[in-house]
Write an enzyme that holds these catalytic residues in place. Structure first.
Site, short mmCIF file in Angstrom:
data_model
loop_
_atom_site.label_atom_id
_atom_site.label_comp_id
_atom_site.label_asym_id
_atom_site.label_seq_id
_atom_site.Cartn_x
_atom_site.Cartn_y
_atom_site.Cartn_z
N ASN A 46 -10.29 0.37 -0.13
CA ASN A 46 -9.25 0.30 0.91
C ASN A 46 -9.79 0.63 2.29
O ASN A 46 -10.44 1.67 2.47
CB ASN A 46 -8.14 1.30 0.58
CG ASN A 46 -7.20 0.80 -0.49
OD1 ASN A 46 -7.49 -0.17 -1.17
ND2 ASN A 46 -6.07 1.47 -0.63
N HIS A 91 -9.29 4.79 -2.26
CA HIS A 91 -8.60 4.89 -0.96
C HIS A 91 -9.47 5.70 0.00
O HIS A 91 -10.42 6.36 -0.41
CB HIS A 91 -7.25 5.60 -1.15
CG HIS A 91 -6.20 4.71 -1.73
ND1 HIS A 91 -5.09 4.32 -1.03
CD2 HIS A 91 -6.11 4.12 -2.95
CE1 HIS A 91 -4.35 3.53 -1.80
NE2 HIS A 91 -4.94 3.39 -2.97
N ASP A 129 0.84 -1.19 0.00
CA ASP A 129 0.00 0.00 0.00
C ASP A 129 0.89 1.26 0.00
O ASP A 129 1.81 1.36 0.81
CB ASP A 129 -0.89 -0.05 1.26
CG ASP A 129 -2.00 0.97 1.24
OD1 ASP A 129 -2.44 1.37 0.14
OD2 ASP A 129 -2.45 1.36 2.34
P1 13P Z 1 -9.07 4.65 5.53
O1 13P Z 1 -8.22 5.56 6.37
O2 13P Z 1 -10.34 5.31 5.13
O3 13P Z 1 -9.30 3.33 6.17
O4 13P Z 1 -8.26 4.38 4.16
C1 13P Z 1 -7.24 3.41 4.11
C2 13P Z 1 -6.45 3.49 2.86
O5 13P Z 1 -6.77 4.15 1.89
C3 13P Z 1 -5.21 2.69 2.83
O6 13P Z 1 -4.48 2.91 1.66
O1 G3H Z 2 -3.11 4.94 3.72
C1 G3H Z 2 -2.71 4.79 4.88
C2 G3H Z 2 -3.02 3.51 5.55
O2 G3H Z 2 -4.08 3.70 6.46
C3 G3H Z 2 -1.78 2.97 6.22
O3 G3H Z 2 -1.43 3.75 7.32
O4 G3H Z 2 0.96 4.28 6.92
O5 G3H Z 2 -0.04 4.43 9.23
O6 G3H Z 2 0.34 2.20 8.14
P1 G3H Z 2 0.06 3.66 7.93
ZN ZN Z 3 -4.60 4.86 0.87
NA NA Z 4 -2.92 0.50 -2.13
#
Ligand code: 13P
Ligand code: G3H
Ligand code: ZN
Ligand code: NA
Length: 310
Positions: free
Chosen positions: A255, A212, A82
């Site tokens: 996501n 996302h 991600d």
């Molecule tokens: P949320 O913060 O809405 O759960 O989105 C997660 C995300 O886009 C991870 O890439």
């Molecule tokens: O897009 C962000 C996701 O929620 C992941 O968050 O970078 O704190 O693991 P993180």
């Molecule tokens: Zn994201």
């Molecule tokens: Na992703």
């Protein structure tokens, strides 16, 4: 088995539903999500951020996902990076067992985003790995911000078509009004569905679009956190109906991270509040894991529409 997202997205386009992509950071989170997907017979994307790799270490996450695969029979699971910010982290994940990576060049000028994405696509495709990219900047639609400013941040449909064509990327994350975290909207939730529709029309038929920042921020968990010692006032997410509509229009990957965090934290807060004498982590982590499982089952069945599609 461990799979890429190719087949799952193809079937999802035919059935007009979305696959859930859930962020994982530790064993209990992985177990909660995978148990839910098993019971619902849903294809699944487990995704790992740079922060997750830093917290848990790449190798621990890989081994946990291997265990989940062994424990879930024929269930198709993709392992996805991600928000990879550069070629190096994408390469490390491609070489290190992932079947899908995101190269997030959305902060870069258009041509630089294309060049970086192309480089990752080339490396990934030679090794049987698929790539997600992002165009546009995630930001909520706020009433006091001029339309022209949304236009600048959100994904331009013509640019999206050119980007996909020139990069050969397998899926594209778009900006239509969602944002990361628990505070997505100040006023009423709004997404730019007209723009999403135009993007769908300009892209090749059935091209997978990614959303996302798609947590719904379930009030149940926000209230539970606040009741048992937390302080997260004003949290607001994307309503379930809007996610259903997004899937109907062409979003194939949704996501979700914030909803996992809230479910786990709410359940653990409640447990510790109700059992001040408990100090065995298994006691409260079990409640956290169970809360994740039930929440994910609800999403798969009632929001994403991917239950029974494995
Ligand atoms: P949320 O913060 O809405 O759960 O989105 C997660 C995300 O886009 C991870 O890439
Ligand atoms: O897009 C962000 C996701 O929620 C992941 O968050 O970078 O704190 O693991 P993180
Ligand atoms: Zn994201
Ligand atoms: Na992703």
């Amino acid at each position: 088995p461990l799979v890429t997202t190719r087949e799952m997205f193809k079937k999802a386009a035919e059935g007009k539903y979305a696959i859930g992509a859930f962020n994982v950071n530790n064993m209990e989170i992985i177990q909660g999500i995978v148990e839910a997907a098993k019971e619902e017979q849903a294809p699944l994307i487990l995704q790992v951020s740079a922060g997750a790799r830093k917290y848990a270490k790449h190798i621990y996450l890989i081994k946990l996902v291997e265990a989940a695969l062994e424990d879930s029979g024929d269930l198709p699971i993709a392992l996805h990076l991600d928000h990879g910010e550069d070629f190096e982290i994408c390469k490390a994940c491609i070489d290190g067992g992932f079947t899908s990576v995101m190269i997030d060049g959305s902060r870069l000028p258009f041509e630089e985003n294309i060049a970086l994405t192309k480089k990752v696509v080339e490396y990934a495709h030679e090794r049987g790995v698929v790539v997600e990219a992002e165009l546009g900047k995630l930001a909520g639609i706020e009433d006091n911000v001029k339309v022209a400013e949304h236009e600048a941040a959100f994904t331009d449909p013509d640019q999206a078509a050119e980007f996909v064509e020139r990069t050969g990327v397998d899926s594209l994350a778009v900006a239509i009004g969602t944002s990361h975290g628990a505070y997505k909207f100040k006023g009423d939730p709004r997404l730019d569905f007209e723009r999403l529709q135009k993007i769908v029309e300009k892209l090749p038929k059935d091209f997978p679009i990614v959303l996302h920042g798609a947590s719904t921020v379930l009030p149940e968990f926000v209230e539970m956190c606040n009741k048992y010692g937390g302080n997260i006032p004003g949290a607001k997410g994307v309503p379930e109906d809007m996610l259903r509509k997004a899937a109907e229009l062409g979003v194939r990957k949704i996501n979700i991270d914030t909803d996992l965090r809230l479910a786990m934290t709410a359940a653990i807060r409640k447990h510790l509040y109700e059992h001040p004498d408990h100090f065995d982590p298994r006691q409260y982590l079990k409640d956290g894991r169970d809360a994740i499982k039930e929440m994910v089952k609800h999403k798969l069945r009632n929001v994403l529409g991917c239950a029974g599609k494995a």
